[in-house]
Every structure is written in structure tokens, then in C-alpha cells.
Design a protein around this motif. Structure first.
Motif, PDB file in Angstrom:
ATOM      1  N   LEU A 172      18.097   5.033 -18.598  1.00 31.52           N
ATOM      2  CA  LEU A 172      16.478   5.326 -18.225  1.00 31.52           C
ATOM      3  C   LEU A 172      16.463   6.507 -17.402  1.00 31.52           C
ATOM      4  CD1 LEU A 172      14.537   2.079 -17.748  1.00 31.52           C
ATOM      5  CD2 LEU A 172      14.201   3.399 -19.774  1.00 31.52           C
ATOM      6  N   ALA A 173      17.322   6.686 -16.147  1.00 39.92           N
ATOM      7  CA  ALA A 173      17.384   7.711 -15.482  1.00 39.92           C
ATOM      8  C   ALA A 173      17.869   9.033 -16.148  1.00 39.92           C
ATOM      9  CB  ALA A 173      18.675   7.628 -14.183  1.00 39.92           C
ATOM     10  N   MET A 174      18.907   8.947 -17.216  1.00 37.19           N
ATOM     11  CA  MET A 174      19.218   9.881 -18.080  1.00 37.19           C
ATOM     12  C   MET A 174      18.084  10.312 -18.866  1.00 37.19           C
ATOM     13  SD  MET A 174      23.182   9.079 -19.120  1.00 37.19           S
ATOM     14  CE  MET A 174      23.091  10.466 -20.076  1.00 37.19           C
ATOM     15  N   ALA A 175      17.281   9.259 -19.354  1.00 35.96           N
ATOM     16  CA  ALA A 175      16.159   9.978 -20.428  1.00 35.96           C
ATOM     17  C   ALA A 175      14.989  10.621 -19.301  1.00 35.96           C
ATOM     18  CB  ALA A 175      15.736   8.675 -20.780  1.00 35.96           C
ATOM     19  N   SER A 176      14.896  10.270 -18.340  1.00 32.52           N
ATOM     20  CA  SER A 176      13.753  10.529 -17.409  1.00 32.52           C
ATOM     21  C   SER A 176      14.293  12.124 -17.039  1.00 32.52           C
ATOM     22  CB  SER A 176      13.491   9.874 -16.243  1.00 32.52           C
ATOM     23  OG  SER A 176      14.634   9.875 -15.409  1.00 32.52           O
ATOM     24  N   ASP A 177      15.675  12.506 -17.127  1.00 35.02           N
ATOM     25  CA  ASP A 177      15.978  13.872 -16.896  1.00 35.02           C
ATOM     26  C   ASP A 177      15.435  14.793 -17.866  1.00 35.02           C
ATOM     27  OD1 ASP A 177      17.334  12.876 -14.385  1.00 35.02           O
ATOM     28  OD2 ASP A 177      19.133  13.059 -15.454  1.00 35.02           O
ATOM     29  N   ALA A 178      15.226  14.402 -19.315  1.00 28.79           N
ATOM     30  CA  ALA A 178      14.621  15.374 -19.998  1.00 28.79           C
ATOM     31  C   ALA A 178      13.282  15.869 -19.615  1.00 28.79           C
ATOM     32  CB  ALA A 178      14.627  14.666 -21.475  1.00 28.79           C
ATOM     33  N   THR A 179      13.080  17.206 -19.723  1.00 29.92           N
ATOM     34  CA  THR A 179      11.733  17.722 -19.324  1.00 29.92           C
ATOM     35  C   THR A 179      10.865  18.025 -20.478  1.00 29.92           C
ATOM     36  OG1 THR A 179      12.607  19.935 -19.378  1.00 29.92           O
ATOM     37  CG2 THR A 179      12.633  18.524 -17.259  1.00 29.92           C
ATOM     38  N   GLU A 180       9.621  18.174 -20.384  1.00 27.41           N
ATOM     39  CA  GLU A 180       8.565  18.537 -21.457  1.00 27.41           C
ATOM     40  C   GLU A 180       8.660  20.116 -21.553  1.00 27.41           C
ATOM     41  OE1 GLU A 180       7.441  16.511 -23.916  1.00 27.41           O
ATOM     42  OE2 GLU A 180       8.658  15.082 -22.831  1.00 27.41           O
ATOM     43  N   PRO A 181       8.379  20.786 -22.547  1.00 27.06           N
ATOM     44  CA  PRO A 181       8.114  22.197 -22.343  1.00 27.06           C
ATOM     45  C   PRO A 181       6.932  22.460 -21.434  1.00 27.06           C
ATOM     46  CG  PRO A 181       7.381  21.365 -24.553  1.00 27.06           C
ATOM     47  CD  PRO A 181       8.059  20.214 -23.759  1.00 27.06           C
ATOM     48  N   SER A 182       7.076  23.648 -20.714  1.00 26.89           N
ATOM     49  CA  SER A 182       5.916  24.426 -20.096  1.00 26.89           C
ATOM     50  C   SER A 182       5.427  25.567 -20.754  1.00 26.89           C
ATOM     51  CB  SER A 182       6.590  24.534 -18.644  1.00 26.89           C
ATOM     52  OG  SER A 182       7.442  25.529 -18.514  1.00 26.89           O
ATOM     53  N   VAL A 183       4.207  25.760 -20.293  1.00 21.94           N
ATOM     54  CA  VAL A 183       3.464  27.082 -20.953  1.00 21.94           C
ATOM     55  C   VAL A 183       3.002  27.540 -19.840  1.00 21.94           C
ATOM     56  CG1 VAL A 183       1.663  27.879 -22.368  1.00 21.94           C
ATOM     57  CG2 VAL A 183       2.901  25.958 -22.987  1.00 21.94           C
ATOM     58  N   ARG A 184       3.325  28.954 -19.287  1.00 28.01           N
ATOM     59  CA  ARG A 184       2.839  29.592 -18.282  1.00 28.01           C
ATOM     60  C   ARG A 184       2.452  30.922 -18.623  1.00 28.01           C
ATOM     61  NH1 ARG A 184       7.969  26.873 -15.635  1.00 28.01           N
ATOM     62  NH2 ARG A 184       7.180  25.395 -14.644  1.00 28.01           N
ATOM     63  N   ASN A 185       1.667  31.493 -17.534  1.00 27.69           N
ATOM     64  CA  ASN A 185       1.297  33.041 -17.759  1.00 27.69           C
ATOM     65  C   ASN A 185       0.445  33.149 -19.006  1.00 27.69           C
ATOM     66  OD1 ASN A 185       2.793  33.436 -15.278  1.00 27.69           O
ATOM     67  ND2 ASN A 185       4.751  33.833 -16.556  1.00 27.69           N
ATOM     68  N   GLY A 186      -0.173  32.150 -19.596  1.00 26.13           N
ATOM     69  CA  GLY A 186      -1.180  32.379 -20.602  1.00 26.13           C
ATOM     70  C   GLY A 186      -2.190  33.440 -20.354  1.00 26.13           C
ATOM     71  N   SER A 187      -2.355  34.236 -21.250  1.00 25.52           N
ATOM     72  CA  SER A 187      -3.330  35.280 -21.301  1.00 25.52           C
ATOM     73  C   SER A 187      -3.803  35.656 -22.569  1.00 25.52           C
ATOM     74  CB  SER A 187      -3.034  36.718 -20.312  1.00 25.52           C
ATOM     75  OG  SER A 187      -2.024  37.106 -21.154  1.00 25.52           O
ATOM     76  N   ALA A 188      -5.317  35.931 -22.735  1.00 23.70           N
ATOM     77  CA  ALA A 188      -6.041  36.347 -24.083  1.00 23.70           C
ATOM     78  C   ALA A 188      -6.544  37.639 -23.804  1.00 23.70           C
ATOM     79  CB  ALA A 188      -6.863  35.140 -24.293  1.00 23.70           C
ATOM     80  N   ARG A 189      -6.680  38.264 -24.889  1.00 29.03           N
ATOM     81  CA  ARG A 189      -7.411  39.612 -24.881  1.00 29.03           C
ATOM     82  C   ARG A 189      -7.803  39.709 -26.081  1.00 29.03           C
ATOM     83  NH1 ARG A 189      -7.104  44.480 -26.308  1.00 29.03           N
ATOM     84  NH2 ARG A 189      -4.938  45.069 -26.999  1.00 29.03           N
ATOM     85  N   TYR A 190      -9.355  40.171 -26.074  1.00 30.37           N
ATOM     86  CA  TYR A 190     -10.100  40.388 -27.201  1.00 30.37           C
ATOM     87  C   TYR A 190     -10.529  41.563 -27.515  1.00 30.37           C
ATOM     88  CZ  TYR A 190     -13.808  40.065 -30.820  1.00 30.37           C
ATOM     89  OH  TYR A 190     -14.849  40.639 -31.573  1.00 30.37           O
ATOM     90  N   ALA A 191     -10.176  42.437 -28.367  1.00 30.82           N
ATOM     91  CA  ALA A 191     -10.605  43.672 -28.624  1.00 30.82           C
ATOM     92  C   ALA A 191     -11.474  43.606 -29.977  1.00 30.82           C
ATOM     93  CB  ALA A 191      -9.667  44.383 -29.008  1.00 30.82           C
ATOM     94  N   ALA A 192     -12.802  44.083 -29.658  1.00 32.79           N
ATOM     95  CA  ALA A 192     -13.724  44.011 -30.857  1.00 32.79           C
ATOM     96  C   ALA A 192     -13.408  45.126 -31.898  1.00 32.79           C
ATOM     97  CB  ALA A 192     -15.167  44.171 -30.184  1.00 32.79           C
ATOM     98  N   PRO A 193     -13.589  44.811 -32.989  1.00 35.56           N
ATOM     99  CA  PRO A 193     -13.517  45.960 -34.110  1.00 35.56           C
ATOM    100  C   PRO A 193     -14.449  46.978 -34.016  1.00 35.56           C
ATOM    101  CG  PRO A 193     -14.475  43.917 -34.903  1.00 35.56           C
ATOM    102  CD  PRO A 193     -14.142  43.757 -33.482  1.00 35.56           C
ATOM    103  N   SER A 194     -14.068  48.247 -34.354  1.00 33.69           N
ATOM    104  CA  SER A 194     -14.931  49.757 -34.165  1.00 33.69           C
ATOM    105  C   SER A 194     -15.072  50.385 -35.499  1.00 33.69           C
ATOM    106  CB  SER A 194     -14.251  50.515 -33.085  1.00 33.69           C
ATOM    107  OG  SER A 194     -13.009  51.053 -33.585  1.00 33.69           O
TER     108      SER A 194
END
Length: 150
Positions: free
Chosen positions: A24-46
Motif C-alpha cells: 500500500l505504501a508503494m501504491a500510494s507513492d504513485a502520483t496523479e498527473p498535474s495540470v498547471r499554468n492553464g491559459s486560454a486565449r480567444y481571438a475573434a475572426p475578422s
């Protein structure tokens, strides 16, 4: 039951318990992925051409990054996607930057006719990261952006 059998059974249970606890200790060493620095940018069509929505995030896991699924949705719609629903949406392109980290980018082309149908106001980006070892992390609101009046 003799004391010898009882002591042997207890000793065996302790050994098995120790092995199980170690597992169990070994299994708990596994980590879930992390998502960091998320950013979104929308540019309207012209008149000159199509617009776009671009979402970028850094995804990390000790086993490596398998995929990042992304969907954008208007806050006014109250869609609020679930982790299960995210398994069936578009994927970002992920490029390894180091060890178990990748920079993932999702780009969606937006035409003038598509933009005319977009709800104005705040939009959210939901993301589902999947590691090479199968671990997942769901980020319901990984980023936000605004769609303004045309």
C-alpha cells in the motif's frame, strides 16, 4: 489449538500484514498527473480570416503524459462537463519538455459564422489529463476566457 500453532498463525498474519502495508505504501507513492499554468486565449475572426481558441497547459506525471482532453463551454449554458464526458472530447497536442512534463496545446479554428452563434460572456475550459500509467486528473475549470460582442 496449541500455543505453537496460534503463535505461528499470529506471526504469519503479522508478516502478511507488513507485506500488505508495504504494498500500500508503494501504491500510494504513485502520483496523479498535474495540470498547471492553464491559459486560454480567444481571438475573434475578422474580415481577414478565421479566429481561434487556444488553450495551453503544462501537464506532469512521473510516468509521462499520455493525453490531455479539452472542451470549452459557456458559463451561461451551465453545461459543467464531468470527467466521464471528457473522455469523448478533442485532444490537445502534447510535446515533452522534460522528464515527465509536457506542454499541451489545443487550438480550435473559429469561422465568422461559428462566432456569430457563440454565447457572449465568460467561457470555461475543462481538461482531463491522462498519464502513461493510466492515472487521471480532471480539472473542471482549467482556464476562463471572454467572448465579447461582435
Amino acid at each position: 489449538m496449541s500455543k505453537r500453532v496460534l503463535l505461528s498463525s499470529l506471526a504469519g498474519a503479522l508478516v502478511l500484514g507488513g507485506v500488505a502495508a508495504g504494498g500500500l505504501a508503494m501504491a500510494s507513492d504513485a502520483t496523479e498527473p498535474s495540470v498547471r499554468n492553464g491559459s486560454a486565449r480567444y481571438a475573434a475572426p475578422s474580415d481577414a480570416g478565421a479566429g481561434s481558441l487556444t488553450f495551453t497547459a503544462d501537464v506532469s506525471d512521473d510516468s509521462g503524459v499520455k493525453s490531455l482532453k479539452v472542451v470549452a463551454w459557456p458559463a451561461s449554458s451551465e453545461l459543467d462537463p464531468t470527467e466521464a464526458e471528457m473522455r469523448h472530447v478533442d485532444g490537445a497536442t502534447c510535446e515533452s519538455t522534460s522528464g515527465g512534463t509536457s506542454r499541451c496545446t489545443y487550438t480550435l479554428r473559429v469561422t465568422q459564422s461559428e462566432a456569430a452563434d457563440l454565447a457572449e460572456g465568460t467561457w470555461y475550459v475543462s481538461a482531463l489529463a491522462t498519464a502513461k500509467d493510466g492515472g487521471t486528473t480532471f480539472v473542471p475549470r482549467a482556464a476562463a476566457f471572454e467572448v465579447a460582442a461582435r
